[in-house]
Each structure stands twice: as C-alpha cells, then as structure tokens.
Write an enzyme that holds these catalytic residues in place. Structure first.
Site, PDB file in Angstrom:
ATOM      1  CB  ALA A 124      -0.791   0.033   1.489  1.00  0.00           C
ATOM      2  NE  ARG A 167      -1.977   9.231  -9.855  1.00  0.00           N
ATOM      3  CZ  ARG A 167      -2.014   8.401  -8.780  1.00  0.00           C
ATOM      4  NH1 ARG A 167      -1.088   8.725  -7.577  1.00  0.00           N
ATOM      5  NH2 ARG A 167      -2.571   7.231  -8.658  1.00  0.00           N
ATOM      6  CD  GLU A 183       6.575  -7.013  -1.849  1.00  0.00           C
ATOM      7  OE1 GLU A 183       6.517  -8.299  -1.244  1.00  0.00           O
ATOM      8  OE2 GLU A 183       6.341  -5.911  -1.349  1.00  0.00           O
ATOM      9  CB  SER A 185      -0.844  -2.461  -5.469  1.00  0.00           C
ATOM     10  OG  SER A 185       0.009  -1.714  -5.617  1.00  0.00           O
ATOM     11  CB  CYS A 216      -7.925  -5.040   5.184  1.00  0.00           C
ATOM     12  SG  CYS A 216      -6.712  -3.742   5.900  1.00  0.00           S
ATOM     13  CG  ASP A 255       0.804  -1.702   8.429  1.00  0.00           C
ATOM     14  OD1 ASP A 255       0.104  -0.804   8.604  1.00  0.00           O
ATOM     15  OD2 ASP A 255       0.505  -3.046   8.143  1.00  0.00           O
ATOM     16  CD1 TRP A 266     -33.937  12.748  20.359  1.00  0.00           C
ATOM     17  CD2 TRP A 266     -31.855  13.349  20.353  1.00  0.00           C
ATOM     18  NE1 TRP A 266     -33.864  14.045  20.593  1.00  0.00           N
ATOM     19  CE2 TRP A 266     -32.875  14.663  20.815  1.00  0.00           C
ATOM     20  CE3 TRP A 266     -30.473  13.960  20.341  1.00  0.00           C
ATOM     21  CZ2 TRP A 266     -32.315  15.511  21.010  1.00  0.00           C
ATOM     22  CZ3 TRP A 266     -30.102  15.150  20.614  1.00  0.00           C
ATOM     23  CH2 TRP A 266     -31.004  15.996  20.997  1.00  0.00           C
TER      24      TRP A 266
END
Length: 468
Positions: free
Chosen positions: A23, A34, A47, A53, A57, A299, A450
């Site tokens: 990530a 970019r 890597e 990527s 989770c 992390d 409420w």
C-alpha cells in the site's frame, strides 16, 4: 568520489528507491510518477513477495469465501506498475540500507544473487510482521499466520486438504475475530484462545464482554485469560492441539492472530530513529526525522494520536495509503503533510459489528486525562421499523472541558459505521455538548429520531455537568 557523487556526475535524472511493494510503497511510487516523468525521476521498487498493491485487510474474507478470487484483492498488478514507468522488482529483498553512501543492497530471493542500487531519494515501506510466539510447535505444519496473500493461499491450501474440522485461533484482536468468522464460514468448529480478559483489547473490557457473548452465540468457543504455552504435534509433525497451562484444545489447523509489530529491522541496522513502539519516527511530511531524502509510512511507522498527543503504532490500510500519497507528493517535488490519527477502526464477526475511535479508559489514564464515561443502549432504526437492531455505545469525555475523548460501538447491521460521526468530532476537537446539536440524517429506516451517538453525547454532557 562516492558512488552517489559519481552517479550525479553522469546524469541529472534522480532515482527514487522504494522498499516494499504494497500500500504505502506503491502508492508513493505511483504518486511520484504522476508528478515526475521517467526522464526526470527513475523509480525502482523492491518487493520480496509475489504480489503488489493488494488488500491485506481482505484476506480473512477471501479465506472465508466472501471474496471468491484472490486477484479481486489486487488493486494494481506488477505489469500495470511497470507500464507506468516503475522498475518493479519482485522476489527481491533489500537486506541493507547504507545511509552514508545513499544505496541499498538487494538479494534475489530465488537465485541468492546480490547487488547494490544507489538512490537520491528513499522510501521505506517495510510494513509489519506478525507476532509469532516463541514456543514449541509454533512453526509446525498446520500453523498459519495471515499477513500476506502468500499466507492466505497457504492457509486455504491447508483447509482444502485437512480432513478434520477443528480450528483454534490464537488471539482475539481484529485478525483473530475475523479469522474466527472465516473458519466458521468454512464449516469449522472454532475455539479462540485469548490471553486477555475479553476479546478485542482495543475496546474496554465491558464492551469486549459484549463481543464475547455474541461470539459464543455464533457457536465460537471463547477461552479468555489463557496463555498458550505450546502447540502439540502428532506423529506426522503436524499441529494437533493448542496447549495452555491447564488445558489442551484439539486442532486440525491453528491460526495465529496475536497481532503485528513494525518491521523495522533494516531501519534499525541503518541507525534510523525508532519510537517506543519500535516504529520509525517521521515528521509531518512523513520524512524520517533527521534524514533528508528518506521517507517512511504505513505499518512500519509510529503516528501522532491527535487525542492523546502521544505517538502510537496503528497498522491499518487506510493510513498506509494516505502515507503513500503524501510521500509520493513530497518525493515528486510537491508538498503534503499527514497531521495524525484519532484511532478509528471497525470490524465484524459474522453479523456483529465492532467499532472504536479515540481513547479507551486505560489510554486516557495513561495520557493523564481526567474523564467521565457513559454507556447507552439504543437501536439502529426507529423502534417500530422492521429489521431494527440493538446497539451499545460507550463514550468518554474529558471532565471540565467536555471534550470528546473516545467512542466504542458494538451492535448488528447499521452500528459500525456510526463511529465515523465520532471520528470527525474527535478530529474537530468537539465537546460532547456541541455534538448534541449535530444535524445528522434521519428517517425511520436509518435511525431513531435521536441517533445513538447523539444519545450517548447527551448523556455524556449531563455527566460532565454533574461531575466537573
């Protein structure tokens, strides 16, 4: 002349080296690309695994069958990164950072070949490593951690060839409860062994008790206040049971969900600054403190808690992606900052939703804050509307000032994402009295008149008035 000086003499093009292809690392590389064309900025990313990527989770939901295919968790393939001018090198592990010479040493995982790569700018995105207990049997076949796609595939392969249907999950944090759900969905008898008083130590024990009761209602056996001492193996060397001081729990598969620590071995060896929790320390631009041209995020770093004012380690994909965007902007010549977090997290086990943001009671005490706490019972919709579900909301507020300090929510459908109201209020440093006037959306299918969070805020505001 040093290696970096020699390289600068040859070409004006800068080189950005990224360690870690998930990530933070690939978000940083993509954002830098970019902003800078390949003729201005060369980007090399290392890597050590097979994938880039991807959503770690989402692994429990892939294991449990909610997500049918592994590749659905991959946001961008290596080929897509390379097509954008990023020199991505898979199965390549960085083994050393030479800060003085501005270079890294990398090893090809398959061949063992090593080489040095110089850098002008460096991103350290080494993530976190699962806590693996130092005990007999922890590395036996049938014992699995779940951190990467490779880990998830290995577990799925084990589940496919295992004849028995008994699973033990060690640990009852986010990973533990999510893996318990995945294994229930797979038709396993699940026992969760937890050393804490209640599951979900990110909640206060009274809220964790609600999770405990709900998990047992789903058919999960909860064993709290139990320390695993060893994993017993059979004649074939495979795991067959998990042992504590006073009991054994049969297991055909064991999943470790004890938590993670920052993976900062490389950084520590390079002499980079680490915090009390073992994560790298950075400034607001995610630059490693005291080191121009080196950034880190995800992390492997510690972040500022905006509520307590203290540094924390929080391993979440939301932060990792934001860090990558900020790092890539800065490495690409722009400017961006990451102000900090309030500690928002949400999870579920089957139909039970669990959410928290801000401080627990023990966090507030550790920060030296005086507080009051309230707990309310409410519902997800108007009580007369079909499908309404109960939920419990706990709220902490600072005495005297009434500043919101934290919220925890446990309930069924419609409970979890309500924590976002509190997350915004925490970020804005609102008082619980101010929260009671929030103009939230209302219709019977979505909320009582409420909202439960506002009911808790009203009760907290009264408590602050009564106990200044």
């Amino acid at each position: 002349m040093s290696m970096s000086a020699a390289r600068s003499a040859r070409t004006a093009r800068e080189r950005l080296v990224v360690i870690g292809g998930d990530a933070t690392g690939m978000s940083a590389a993509s954002q830098a690309r970019r902003l800078k064309d390949p003729d201005e900025l060369e980007i090399v990313a290392f890597e050590r695994g097979h994938f880039t990527s991807y959503s770690a989770c989402g692994i429990p939901y892939w294991v449990g069958g909610d997500v049918p295919e592994r590749d659905q968790l991959i946001a961008r393939t290596p080929e897509e990164h390379r097509a954008r001018g990023i020199d991505l090198r898979l199965r390549t592990e960085v083994t050393e950072i030479d800060v003085a010479e501005r270079r890294v040493r990398a090893r090809d995982v398959d061949s063992g070949a090593e080489s040095w790569t110089s850098y002008d700018k460096l991103v350290i995105a080494t993530g976190a490593r699962p806590i693996r207990p130092d005990m007999p049997g922890a590395d036996a076949p049938g014992v699995h951690g779940v951190q990467t796609l490779d880990d998830g595939q290995a577990l799925i392969d084990t589940l496919a060839r295992t004849r028995g249907r008994r699973a033990v999950v060690v640990g009852a944090g986010y990973i533990g409860v999510e893996m318990a759900e995945a294994l229930i969905n797979r038709g396993y008898e699940v026992t969760v062994v937890n050393r804490g008083r209640e599951p979900m130590s990110t909640l206060d024990p009274d809220m964790g008790r609600l999770v405990h009761e709900a998990m047992e209602g789903l058919g999960i056996t909860m064993v709290n206040d139990a320390q695993v001492t060893k994993i017993l193996t059979g004649a074939d060397g495979r795991a067959r049971a998990v042992a504590t001081d006073d009991a054994e729990y049969p297991a055909d598969v064991v999943v470790l969900g004890i938590g993670v620590r920052p993976e900062t071995t490389l950084a520590a060896r390079a002499g980079l600054p680490l915090g009390a929790h073992g994560g790298l320390l950075t400034d607001l631009s995610m630059r490693v403190r005291g080191h121009a041209g080196i950034w880190s995020g995800g992390d492997c770093v510690e972040v500022l808690d905006l509520v307590s004012g203290q540094e924390r380690h929080i391993a979440l994909g939301t932060h990792a992606n934001k860090h990558g965007q900020i790092i890539g902007t800065n490495a690409g010549g722009g400017y961006a900052t990451f102000p900090g977090v309030v500690g928002t997290a949400v999870s579920k086990v089957c139909d039970l939703e669990i959410a928290r943001t801000g401080l627990r009671e023990k966090d507030a005490r550790r920060a030296g804050l005086q507080f009051t706490s309230v707990t309310i019972e409410s519902t997800s919709r108007a009580g007369y509307y079909p499908g309404t579900n109960p939920m419990t909301v706990k709220m902490l507020a600072e005495r005297r000032t009434g500043r919101l300090l934290g919220v925890q929510i446990v309930g069924r459908e419609g409970a979890g994402k309500r924590v976002d109201i509190a997350a915004v209020a925490l970020t804005a440093r609102m008082t619980v009295e101010q929260m009671t006037a929030l103009d939230l959306g209302y219709a019977p299918p979505f909320s009582p008149v409420w909202d439960p969070v506002l009911v808790a805020a009203r009760k907290a505001a009264r408590a602050v008035e009564q106990h200044p």
